[in-house]
Design an enzyme around this catalytic site. Structure first.
Site, PDB file in Angstrom:
ATOM      1  CD  GLU A 273      -9.905  -0.938   8.034  1.00  0.00           C
ATOM      2  OE1 GLU A 273      -8.979  -1.469   8.685  1.00  0.00           O
ATOM      3  OE2 GLU A 273      -9.757  -0.478   6.883  1.00  0.00           O
TER       4      GLU A 273
ATOM      5  CG  ASP B 194      -7.350  -5.583   4.896  1.00  0.00           C
ATOM      6  OD1 ASP B 194      -6.976  -5.668   6.074  1.00  0.00           O
ATOM      7  OD2 ASP B 194      -7.248  -4.546   4.210  1.00  0.00           O
TER       8      ASP B 194
ATOM      9  CD  GLU C   1      -2.981  -1.165   2.254  1.00  0.00           C
ATOM     10  OE1 GLU C   1      -2.711  -0.623   3.333  1.00  0.00           O
ATOM     11  OE2 GLU C   1      -4.062  -1.713   2.014  1.00  0.00           O
TER      12      GLU C   1
HETATM   13  C1  BDP Z   1      -6.178  -2.085   5.950  1.00  0.00           C
HETATM   14  C2  BDP Z   1      -6.506  -0.695   6.410  1.00  0.00           C
HETATM   15  C3  BDP Z   1      -5.342   0.256   6.224  1.00  0.00           C
HETATM   16  C4  BDP Z   1      -4.098  -0.343   6.870  1.00  0.00           C
HETATM   17  C5  BDP Z   1      -3.852  -1.716   6.307  1.00  0.00           C
HETATM   18  C6  BDP Z   1      -2.672  -2.426   6.957  1.00  0.00           C
HETATM   19  O1  BDP Z   1      -7.615  -0.205   5.680  1.00  0.00           O
HETATM   20  O2  BDP Z   1      -5.677   1.495   6.788  1.00  0.00           O
HETATM   21  O3  BDP Z   1      -2.992   0.474   6.659  1.00  0.00           O
HETATM   22  O4  BDP Z   1      -4.991  -2.519   6.528  1.00  0.00           O
HETATM   23  O5  BDP Z   1      -2.922  -3.384   7.687  1.00  0.00           O
HETATM   24  O6  BDP Z   1      -7.198  -2.936   6.378  1.00  0.00           O
HETATM   25  O7  BDP Z   1      -1.531  -2.080   6.730  1.00  0.00           O
END
Ligand code: BDP
Length: 739
Positions: free
Chosen positions: A427, A399, A305
Site C-alpha cells: 500500500e 501505519d 476508522e
Molecule cells: C490502513 C489502510 C486501510 C485499512 C487500515 C487498517 O489504508 O485501508 O483499513 O490500514 O489496517 O493502512 O485497518
C-alpha cells in the site's frame, strides 16, 4: 497443412500451459538443469516409502511424487519394504522406522516440526522425513523439495526444524464483492458467487503455496468487516474453503463485525456486557463450528476508522474481546483483536495544522499524536484479556510506512500475547509497480531490541513468546494476493509472500538466505543470476525509503488511494490524515517532535530507557529516525557533514540513482531467465524509475518552499514545477475500495 496447423496449435497450447507466467510461484519443480547434481539426486532418491492414511498425508505424498517427478525427470516408485536409497516419510503412527528415529533423539518437534535426516538402516541408505503430526510431514516434504530445487546437497542431510511462532496467518482484506482493499493484483481469489459448488484450482494451489512456507491460517475477509459473511448462506461457502485448506494444515478465520448482533440479529444493541448480545455471539459461534469444525476464530477491528466497537457503548476493548473470547473458548477458538486504533479522542473536524505558520507550537499537538494512541489505549488493558485473546499490533506506531521505528506496544504488554501485523501488500511501498523486497523491513522490526525484559528482548522474541512466556503466539501478514495470473501483480511481489512465511516460521533466517532461496526456486539456480538479482532485492527497500520518505519522514503520500507523493495536503477529514501533520515543515525546519521537551508529544516515553537513549538526543539520534522524533533545523549538520537540507536532497537523488542501477543490473540478466518475466520486470522497473523521480521532485520542490535553499547544482533539475505535481489526480487508482 493440417499437420502444420496441429503442430502450431500444440506449440501455442504448450506455451500457454507451460509458459513462465508466474502462476507456479516458487513451486516450479522443473528438471534439475545441472547434470552431475541430477545424477546424484537420482541415485540417492530411487523410491519412496510413504503410507498416507489421512487427507494431509495424502496431499504431502502427492506433492512429493509430483515434485520428484518434475525435478528428477522420472517417475518415482513406491516401496513397502526397506530398500536402498529410499525416502521414507511419515509419523510414528504410519512408519515404524520414523518411530524408531524419532524416539532415538530428543527432538521436541511439537505439533508442526519435522526432521529430515540421512541414515543407514540395515545397511541401506535412506532419507527420513519424520514428524509427530501429519502437518509436520507436509512441512518436511516441502522443505525437502526446497533443498532439491535450490540445489543443496542431501548426502549428509540432517535438519531439525520447528516453527518459532504458532499461528502464522495471512490476513486478506478481501470484500465479499471481490474488491480487495489495498489489493493491487486484481480481484479477490475467493469467488463467493460460485462457492460452495465450484472449487477453483487456485484454492488448492493457494493452500500448497502457503503450506510450502509454513503458513497455517488465513483470515478470508477484510478487517473493515461485512456481517454478511456470518450468515448461513456465506458460512456454507466458507466451509468449502475450510475443507480444502484443512488438509494443508491451514485454519480459516473470519473478521467479525462488532455490530453484527444489531445488523443481522435484530438486537437493539451490540453492547458486549448485555447478556442478549453475549448470547447472540455464543449461538453464532456454535453455529459457525457446525459448518467449520476447525474454525480458527475471529479477527476484529473495532473503534477504528469508523468501525463499530465496544467503545460505542462505553465499554473497553477488553470487554469487547472477552465477550467474543468466551463464545469461542469452548471450541478452542481465539480472538485476535487489533490495536490499530485512533478513534478514541475524536479531533475537532477542522483541526488542521497550518504548516506555513512561522512557529511550530501549534495547539493540540500533544493531545493528538497518532503515534501514541495504540499504546495509550492498550497498555492500561494489559492483564485484562481472556487467555484466548491475542492483540495484533502493526509493526510501527503509525501505519505500515516505508520505515517506522517498532511499535512501543511490543515492549509493553507482558501479560497479553501480541501478534505481529506486517503488511505484505505494498500500500505504501509503491503498490504493484515497485520492486521492493520486504524481508529487510520485516527483519529490521523483528530484530529491534525492546529492552522490555533486559537486553535481547527483541520484538521477535516478544512475539514468539520467549520474553514473556506467552502460551499462544501469532504473526500475521496482510496479503498481496489477487486473481492475476501471477498472484501478486509484480513478479517480485511473490517474494514478499514467500519471505513473510519463511520468517514467520523462523525469524532467525537472514534476508540473504530468503532472497536466494526464492530466486533459485522462482527463476534460476545460475549463480551469476542469483548474485545480481539478490543485490537488487536486498537494496530495494532502502532505495524506496530514500526516494519516498528518507530520514524518518512518513505519511506524505496521496490522500485516499495513497498513490504517489502529496506532502502538501492539509485538508483531509481529520488532522492526522494530513501529510502536513506528519512532516511539520516550516521555515525553521522539518520533522515531528516526539521528544519529552516542551514542544514534543513525548511519544518517545513509551519506549524503554535504553531505546529512548538511541533516539532522544537530536545530535545522536539514529538518522533513520531523525525526522520521526525531531523537528530539525534546515541547516542542522548531519553525520555526513552536509546540512539537513542537502542531506535530504542527497537521499532523494540517491534513491532515484539506485533505481537506475537496479534497471541496469536487471537488463544484464536477460539471457538468464525466460523472456516473459524478464520483460515484465524490465517494464515495471521503468515505471518505478518514473515514480521514484516523481516522488523526489515533488517532495523536494515542496519542502524547498520552506527551506528556501537550492537543490545542489550538480543534480539533474526536476522536470516540472511544484504546481504541476500538486495538480496530478488519480481518480481510479487501485486498492481504494471504490468501484
Ligand atoms: C490502513 C489502510 C486501510 C485499512 C487500515 C487498517 O489504508 O485501508 O483499513 O490500514 O489496517 O493502512 O485497518
Amino acid at each position: 497443412m493440417k499437420k502444420y496447423c496441429f503442430a502450431i496449435c500444440l506449440l501455442l497450447c504448450s506455451s500457454i500451459l507451460f509458459g513462465e507466467d508466474g502462476y507456479r510461484l516458487w513451486l516450479r519443480y522443473d528438471l534439475i538443469d545441472n547434470n552431475s547434481l541430477l545424477q546424484q539426486y537420482r541415485s540417492r532418491i530411487a523410491a519412496i516409502q510413504f503410507m498416507a492414511n489421512s487427507p494431509t498425508l495424502s496431499v504431502a505424498k502427492q506433492e512429493l511424487l509430483t515434485g520428484l517427478k518434475g525435478l528428477l525427470g522420472k517417475k518415482i516408485t513406491e516401496q513397502n519394504n526397506l530398500t536402498n536409497n529410499c525416502v521414507i516419510a511419515g509419523t510414528p503412527a504410519t512408519s515404524a522406522l520414523v518411530q524408531t528415529v524419532l524416539s532415538s533423539g530428543n527432538f521436541n518437534l511439537g505439533k508442526e516440526g519435522f526432521i529430515i535426516t540421512a541414515r543407514k538402516i540395515n545397511d541401506k541408505s535412506v532419507i527420513i522425513i519424520g514428524a509427530q503430526s501429519d502437518a509436520g510431514v507436509l512441512y518436511g516434504v516441502f522443505q525437502f523439495l526446497r533443498l532439491l530445487q535450490t540445489h543443496q546437497s542431501i548426502e549428509k542431510i540432517s535438519i531439525v526444524s520447528v516453527p518459532k511462532i504458532q499461528n502464522r496467518i495471512l490476513d486478506h482484506w478481501d470484500n465479499l464483492n471481490r474488491t480487495v482493499e489495498r489489493g493491487y493484483a486484481g480481484a479477490s481469489i475467493w469467488n463467493w458467487h460460485l462457492l460452495p459448488g465450484y472449487i477453483d484450482k487456485r484454492y488448492i494451489d493457494y493452500a500448497r503455496a502457503n503450506a510450502s512456507i509454513g503458513i497455517n491460517g488465513t483470515v478470508l475477509t477484510n478487517v473493515n468487516a461485512n456481517a454478511l459473511v456470518l450468515t448461513k448462506q456465506y458460512l456454507e461457502k466458507v466451509a468449502t474453503l475450510a475443507n480444502v485448506f484443512r488438509r494443508y494444515g491451514i485454519k480459516v478465520y473470519l473478521t467479525a463485525r462488532f455490530s453484527a448482533p444489531v445488523e443481522m440479529g435484530g438486537l437493539k444493541t451490540a453492547d458486549p456486557l448485555d447478556p442478549a448480545v453475549q448470547d447472540w455471539w455464543k449461538q453464532k459461534v456454535d453455529e459457525i463450528y457446525t459448518y467449520i469444525p476447525a474454525f480458527g476464530g475471529f479477527l476484529v477491528k473495532a473503534n477504528s476508522e469508523g468501525q463499530p466497537g465496544p467503545q460505542t457503548y462505553g465499554r473497553t476493548h477488553a470487554d469487547g474481546a472477552n465477550m467474543l473470547a468466551d463464545a469461542l473458548a469452548p471450541h478452542n477458538g481465539i480472538v485476535i483483536w487489533r490495536a490499530f486504533v485512533y478513534d478514541v479522542r475524536p479531533q475537532r473536524p477542522n483541526e488542521n495544522f497550518d504548516s506555513h505558520k512561522t512557529d511550530s507550537t501549534a495547539p493540540n499537538i500533544v493531545a493528538s499524536d497518532r503515534a501514541r494512541q495504540a499504546y495509550d489505549e492498550f497498555k492500561p488493558l494489559d492483564g485484562k484479556f481472556r487467555k484466548n485473546v491475542l492483540v495484533q499490533v502493526k509493526n510501527g506506531p503509525i501505519d505500515f510506512q516505508p520505515r517506522e521505528p517498532f511499535s512501543p506496544l511490543f515492549g509493553a504488554m507482558h501479560q497479553t500475547p501480541l501478534v505481529m501485523e506486517f503488511q505484505i501488500t505494498q500500500e505504501y511501498l509503491g503498490q504493484a509497480t515497485n520492486l521492493v523486497f520486504e524481508a529487510p523491513l520485516f527483519k529490521e522490526c523483528l530484530d529491534a531490541d525492546t529492552y522490555s525484559n533486559g537486553k535481547g528482548s527483541t520484538v521477535a522474541r516478544v512475539i514468539d513468546g520467549s520474553v514473556d512466556n506467552y502460551s499462544i503466539t501469532g504473526i500475521a501478514g496482510v496479503s498481496n494476493i489477487g486473481n492475476e495470473r501471477n498472484w501478486t501483480g509484480h513478479p517480485f511481489g511473490q517474494a514478499n509472500w514467500y519471505a513473510f512465511g519463511r520468517l514467520a516460521w523462523d525469524h532467525y533466517l537472514s534476508t540473504e538466505q530468503i532472497a536466494g532461496e526464492w530466486l533459485r526456486q522462482t527463476f534460476s539456480n545460475d549463480n551469476h543470476f542469483v548474485t545480481a538479482a539478490k543485490k537488487i532485492m536486498l537494496m530495494s527497500r532502502e532505495t524506496l525509503v530514500n526516494y519516498m520518505t528518507p530520514l524518518g519522514l512518513h505519511h506524505i503520500m496521496g490522500t485516499g488511494h495513497h498513490y504517489g507523493p502529496a506532502p502538501w495536503v492539509s485538508n483531509a477529514g481529520r488532522a492526522d490524515w494530513n501529510p502536513v501533520y506528519y512532516h511539520r515543515a516550516d521555515y525553521l525546519g522539518i520533522g515531528f517532535d516526539r521528544t519529552s521537551t516542551g514542544t514534543g508529544t513525548n511519544a518517545i516515553s513509551q519506549y524503554a530507557p535504553e531505546v529512548r537513549a538511541q533516539w532522544e538526543n537530536l545530535n545522536t539520534c539514529d538518522e533513520k529516525y531523525l525526522l520521526w522524533f525531531h523537528h530539525v533545523p534546515w541547516k542542522f549538520k548531519m553525520a555526513s557533514g552536509r546540512t539537513l537540507w542537502d542531506e535530504l536532497c542527497y537521499k532523494y537523488y540517491s534513491g532515484v540513482d539506485s533505481v537506475r542501477w537496479m534497471q541496469k543490473t536487471w537488463n544484464d540478466l536477460r539471457n538468464y531467465i525466460d523472456e516473459e518475466r524478464f520483460e515484465q520486470v524490465k517494464m515495471l522497473l521503468a515505471v518505478q524509475e518514473k515514480e521514484a523521480a516523481w516522488w523526489r521532485n515533488a517532495c523536494l520542490l515542496y519542502f524547498q518552499t520552506f527551506s528556501k535553499m537550492p537543490i545542489p547544482l550538480n543534480y539533474e533539475k526536476p522536470d516540472h514545477d511544484l504546481e504541476y505535481y500538486e495538480a496530478l489526480k488519480f481518480p481510479y487508482a487501485p486498492g481504494n475500495g471504490g468501484l
